[in-house]
Enzyme design. Structure first.
Site, PDB file in Angstrom:
ATOM      1  N   ALA A 119     -10.624   4.973  -6.977  1.00 15.63           N
ATOM      2  CA  ALA A 119      -9.738   6.004  -6.632  1.00 15.63           C
ATOM      3  C   ALA A 119      -9.232   5.727  -5.240  1.00 15.63           C
ATOM      4  O   ALA A 119     -10.188   4.986  -4.368  1.00 15.63           O
ATOM      5  CB  ALA A 119     -10.546   7.309  -6.672  1.00 15.63           C
ATOM      6  N   THR A 120      -8.025   6.194  -4.682  1.00 14.96           N
ATOM      7  CA  THR A 120      -7.531   5.438  -3.483  1.00 14.96           C
ATOM      8  C   THR A 120      -7.395   6.706  -2.510  1.00 14.96           C
ATOM      9  O   THR A 120      -8.361   7.334  -1.971  1.00 14.96           O
ATOM     10  CB  THR A 120      -6.484   4.871  -3.595  1.00 14.96           C
ATOM     11  N   THR A 121      -6.151   6.902  -2.010  1.00  9.30           N
ATOM     12  CA  THR A 121      -5.874   7.435  -0.644  1.00  9.30           C
ATOM     13  C   THR A 121      -6.259   8.995  -0.677  1.00  9.30           C
ATOM     14  O   THR A 121      -5.519   9.686  -1.788  1.00  9.30           O
ATOM     15  CB  THR A 121      -4.685   7.127  -0.165  1.00  9.30           C
ATOM     16  N   LYS A 149      -8.881  13.575  -6.785  1.00 14.78           N
ATOM     17  CA  LYS A 149      -9.883  13.405  -5.903  1.00 14.78           C
ATOM     18  C   LYS A 149     -10.084  14.461  -4.602  1.00 14.78           C
ATOM     19  O   LYS A 149     -10.984  13.962  -4.089  1.00 14.78           O
ATOM     20  CB  LYS A 149      -9.389  12.134  -5.001  1.00 14.78           C
ATOM     21  N   ALA A 186      -2.236   0.396  -4.756  1.00 17.69           N
ATOM     22  CA  ALA A 186      -3.327   1.367  -5.480  1.00 17.69           C
ATOM     23  C   ALA A 186      -2.877   2.872  -5.182  1.00 17.69           C
ATOM     24  O   ALA A 186      -3.685   3.649  -5.735  1.00 17.69           O
ATOM     25  CB  ALA A 186      -4.536   0.733  -4.940  1.00 17.69           C
TER      26      ALA A 186
END
Lengths: 275, 279
Positions: free
Chosen positions: B53-55, B86, B232
């Site tokens: 998982a990213t930002t 997230k 990503a």
């Protein structure tokens, strides 16, 4: 050699029961009842040590008796609920399982240990309607009773419960339910059998709010509690009342709206001064 | 023993002992297999094994904080999920987001939520904001072994300090490193692969005292900038109507901004970029 006295099991159990009953009946009482918007807990409590608390999203706990003993049980219940909810899902935590666990624990203590716990516990789960609410009474010897709608625990519980059951309806508004509970608690213990008036500083009040999602447990304190206690009951349709009887239902529904507003106020107040 | 009660006739220990108020400590004594970071991993580096998982960005605003996260999870060069979430409420007054190995991150957030609720129920009082941040740091620290084998996860924590006397210090943001280091940030912060670009965007546009709505717009723009330069990070998906998850925490509680609200903001951001690519 020391002389061994024989005591029959019946005698031992009777003694333990008597000991536990005496301990419980010395304490102040608590009542739990369903109302239109959820489950209401009212305990007579002069201290800041809590008799009523949250177990899980829709499950509350009330107890009377020895504080250290029921506090142990309360913590164990919270742990069990959180562990189950964490391992499975929040929806898989239910009041019956917790009541069973308490019954099991209290039963084991009663039979195996020298001193029985002097406690009486209520585990309440709020449902989608008053009929779906579950109230479980667990006593010092581990017996469980499913109490529909209303229950009282502690000293003179029978007298209190009699007063409660007479006037209890599933469609009570919050204000009506609080006043009924307080009246029932005050109906015993006065000088010469006279009813007492209980003020907000002598009460611990909380609800499981049926309409909330997630954690439904809310304490009612301070101004919100005072206004619930002092609110005049809606005028009963009687010939002497100036209001026509047809306006009574409207008045009642207005009352329950006020109750909801009061609850919202509590949430906001809690935002600033969360205990 | 999922029920938490010993099926034998004996009383389980934690009935008799008062124990701690920490759910994690309780688990470590009674059900250690449920804790992340307690599982033996095969030797080797396994970073490519699970989706990432990213930002996530967080911004202090008047009376609270805003947190926004994009919706993409990647597995190598593939998109593992278009609609992962997230950003979550940690409790009624704080938010938590995560970047890194998605599975571990989601488990960490779930454990953290129970940890805070458990403490509140057992003690009858909420942890202070610093106390909550410290608990989260301890959870990250416990994952260090797995992190060194590639299953790293780094959270970001932001919330309302109910004890704050200065109105400018009500909203606070905490960042963490993979070893469990805890750092308080000023104004804004971001985590994840796109955070470099998101933070650059925030550096130019952030100013103290933003309203909640302004901070939400700023967060969505920062994520747009991150998605612009980082493969990503996912941008707002206007065709599928998948928008960033945006939550705010104020003294009134936490709130997830609805898809309609965020969608309108995302569309406005995209429309502005049509005219000025740099924003």
């Amino acid at each position: 050699m020391a002389m061994q006295f024989y005591a029959s099991p019946e005698q031992i159990m009777r003694d333990r029961s008597e000991h536990a009953r005496k301990g419980i009946s010395r304490g102040r009482s608590a009542v739990v009842l369903t109302y239109e918007g959820g489950v209401l807990f009212v305990a007579e409590n002069l201290t800041s040590l809590r008799k009523v608390s949250e177990i899980y999203d829709r499950i509350g706990f009330a107890a009377v008796g020895r504080y250290n003993e029921f506090e142990n049980l309360r913590r164990a219940g919270v742990r069990m609920a959180d562990l189950n909810g964490y391992s499975y899902d929040r929806r898989d935590v239910n009041g019956r399982a917790i009541a069973n666990a308490y019954a099991h624990a209290l039963g084991a203590i009663f039979t195996e240990q020298v001193k029985a716990y002097e406690v009486e516990i209520c585990v309440a789960e709020v449902g989608t309607s008053p009929e779906a609410d579950e109230l479980y009474r667990i006593t010092y010897d581990g017996s469980v009773q499913d109490e529909p709608g209303v229950m009282a625990m502690g000293g003179q519980a029978e007298a209190i419960s009699g007063a409660l059951k007479e006037a209890h309806r599933a469609d009570l508004s919050l204000g009506e339910a609080v006043r009924l509970a307080v009246k029932a608690l005050g109906s015993v213990g006065g000088e010469g059998g006279q009813p007492r008036t209980l003020g907000d500083e002598q009460l611990e009040v909380a609800v499981l709010d049926r309409r909330r999602t997630g954690r439904t447990f809310r304490r009612i304190t301070g101004v919100a509690l005072t206004s619930l206690l002092t609110e005049e009951p809606p005028a009963a349709p009687s010939p002497s009342a100036p209001a026509p009887s047809s306006s009574a239902p409207a008045g009642e529904s207005g009352g329950s709206d006020d109750d909801l507003e009061i609850l919202d106020d509590i949430d906001e107040a809690e935002g600033g001064t969360k205990e | 023993m999922p029920a938490g009660f010993d099926p034998s006739r004996r009383l389980p220990d934690f009935f008799a002992n008062p124990g701690t108020s920490s759910f994690t400590q309780f688990l470590s004594l009674n059900a250690p297999e449920l804790l992340p970071g307690r599982r033996p991993l095969p030797p080797g580096y396994s970073a490519d094994m699970a989706p990432h998982a990213t930002t996530v960005v967080s911004i202090v605003c008047a009376g609270g904080v805003v947190m926004a996260g994009d919706r993409r999870a990647t597995a190598g060069n593939l998109i593992a999920s278009r609609d992962i979430e997230k950003v979550h409420p940690a409790d009624p007054y704080s938010l938590v987001g995560m970047a890194g190995t998605a599975g571990v991150g989601i488990e960490l957030i779930k454990l953290f939520q129970v940890e805070l609720e458990h403490y509140e129920k057992i003690e009858g009082a909420m942890l202070s904001l610093d106390g909550k941040a410290n608990r989260l740091a301890a959870l990250v620290r416990n994952n260090l072994g797995a992190a060194m084998q590639g299953l790293a996860v780094v959270p970001i924590f932001a919330g309302v300090d109910l004890a704050a006397t200065d109105p400018a210090k009500v909203g606070r943001i905490f960042s963490f490193d993979v070893a469990g280091g805890l750092y308080e940030e000023t104004g804004y912060d971001g985590i994840g692969s796109g955070s470099l670009f998101a933070k650059s965007a925030l550096k130019k546009r952030y100013r103290p005292g933003l309203s909640v709505d302004e901070a939400v717009t700023l967060g969505v723009e920062a994520l747009y900038d991150a998605a612009d330069d980082d493969t990503a990070t996912g941008g707002p998906d206007l065709t599928r109507k998948i928008y960033p998850v945006v939550m705010s925490a104020t003294t009134e509680g936490t709130r997830r901004h609805t898809d309609e609200e965020v969608g309108a903001i995302a569309e406005a951001v995209v429309a502005r970029r049509m005219e000025n690519i740099g924003g």
